[in-house]
Design a protein around this motif. Structure first.
Motif, mmCIF file in Angstrom:
data_model
loop_
_atom_site.group_PDB
_atom_site.id
_atom_site.type_symbol
_atom_site.label_atom_id
_atom_site.label_comp_id
_atom_site.label_asym_id
_atom_site.label_seq_id
_atom_site.Cartn_x
_atom_site.Cartn_y
_atom_site.Cartn_z
ATOM 1 N N LEU A 1 0.832 -1.191 0.000
ATOM 2 C CA LEU A 1 0.000 0.000 0.000
ATOM 3 C C LEU A 1 0.880 1.260 0.000
ATOM 4 O O LEU A 1 0.577 2.202 -0.687
ATOM 5 C CB LEU A 1 -0.940 -0.019 1.204
ATOM 6 N N ILE A 4 2.123 2.018 -3.475
ATOM 7 C CA ILE A 4 1.094 2.609 -4.334
ATOM 8 C C ILE A 4 0.955 4.091 -4.032
ATOM 9 O O ILE A 4 0.814 4.914 -4.941
ATOM 10 C CB ILE A 4 -0.245 1.868 -4.156
ATOM 11 N N THR A 12 4.474 10.107 -12.894
ATOM 12 C CA THR A 12 4.801 8.886 -13.606
ATOM 13 C C THR A 12 5.737 9.208 -14.759
ATOM 14 O O THR A 12 5.450 10.074 -15.576
ATOM 15 C CB THR A 12 3.521 8.218 -14.145
ATOM 16 N N GLU A 20 7.605 -1.740 -13.483
ATOM 17 C CA GLU A 20 6.810 -0.539 -13.250
ATOM 18 C C GLU A 20 5.499 -0.583 -14.037
ATOM 19 O O GLU A 20 4.447 -0.184 -13.521
ATOM 20 C CB GLU A 20 7.608 0.696 -13.646
ATOM 21 N N ALA A 22 3.897 -3.278 -14.869
ATOM 22 C CA ALA A 22 3.057 -4.272 -14.196
ATOM 23 C C ALA A 22 2.368 -3.658 -12.973
ATOM 24 O O ALA A 22 1.172 -3.870 -12.758
ATOM 25 C CB ALA A 22 3.902 -5.478 -13.781
ATOM 26 N N ILE A 23 3.107 -2.878 -12.206
ATOM 27 C CA ILE A 23 2.525 -2.222 -11.030
ATOM 28 C C ILE A 23 1.449 -1.232 -11.459
ATOM 29 O O ILE A 23 0.362 -1.181 -10.875
ATOM 30 C CB ILE A 23 3.624 -1.523 -10.205
ATOM 31 N N LEU A 24 1.729 -0.462 -12.495
ATOM 32 C CA LEU A 24 0.766 0.525 -12.989
ATOM 33 C C LEU A 24 -0.527 -0.137 -13.455
ATOM 34 O O LEU A 24 -1.620 0.357 -13.195
ATOM 35 C CB LEU A 24 1.392 1.335 -14.134
ATOM 36 N N LEU A 25 -0.400 -1.284 -14.131
ATOM 37 C CA LEU A 25 -1.571 -1.989 -14.650
ATOM 38 C C LEU A 25 -2.224 -2.913 -13.622
ATOM 39 O O LEU A 25 -3.309 -3.432 -13.860
ATOM 40 C CB LEU A 25 -1.170 -2.810 -15.881
ATOM 41 N N GLY A 26 -1.547 -3.158 -12.513
ATOM 42 C CA GLY A 26 -2.090 -4.065 -11.507
ATOM 43 C C GLY A 26 -1.970 -5.515 -11.938
ATOM 44 O O GLY A 26 -2.820 -6.340 -11.608
ATOM 45 N N LEU A 27 -0.929 -5.816 -12.707
ATOM 46 C CA LEU A 27 -0.709 -7.163 -13.232
ATOM 47 C C LEU A 27 0.638 -7.683 -12.764
ATOM 48 O O LEU A 27 1.447 -6.946 -12.215
ATOM 49 C CB LEU A 27 -0.726 -7.134 -14.765
ATOM 50 N N SER A 28 0.881 -8.949 -13.052
ATOM 51 C CA SER A 28 2.207 -9.503 -12.785
ATOM 52 C C SER A 28 3.144 -9.094 -13.908
ATOM 53 O O SER A 28 2.709 -8.746 -15.012
ATOM 54 C CB SER A 28 2.144 -11.029 -12.695
ATOM 55 N N LYS A 29 4.432 -9.140 -13.625
ATOM 56 C CA LYS A 29 5.421 -8.820 -14.651
ATOM 57 C C LYS A 29 5.314 -9.814 -15.802
ATOM 58 O O LYS A 29 5.449 -9.444 -16.965
ATOM 59 C CB LYS A 29 6.825 -8.832 -14.038
#
Length: 80
Positions: A1, A4, A12, A20, A22-29
């Protein structure tokens, strides 16, 4: 948290690493690598160890593929 919140406070950057993105999209690398492999997202390789994704390319990908509501399988009409 906390990570984020740090991202939200920082501006950005225009170029993102796969992590980065992946974090922005909320996905895994790995999911980001798969999107690049399937040509859904464009990435640039600078060297054998350095690749990046432009934030603008992520924005364009999301704008071009809006969420579509799908009907459940049992409500679709069948054609013979």
């Amino acid at each position: 948290l906390l990570f984020i919140i740090m991202i939200a406070k920082c501006q950005t950057p225009e170029y993102l690493s796969f992590k980065e993105a992946a974090i922005l999209l909320g996905l895994s690398k790995q999911a980001v690598y798969k999107m690049v492999y399937e040509r859904k997202l464009q990435a640039f390789r600078i060297s054998s160890r350095l690749s990046f994704i432009r934030k603008g390319d992520i924005d364009r990908m999301l704008e071009a593929r809006p969420y579509e509501h799908r009907q459940p399988k049992d409500t679709r009409s069948l054609t013979l």
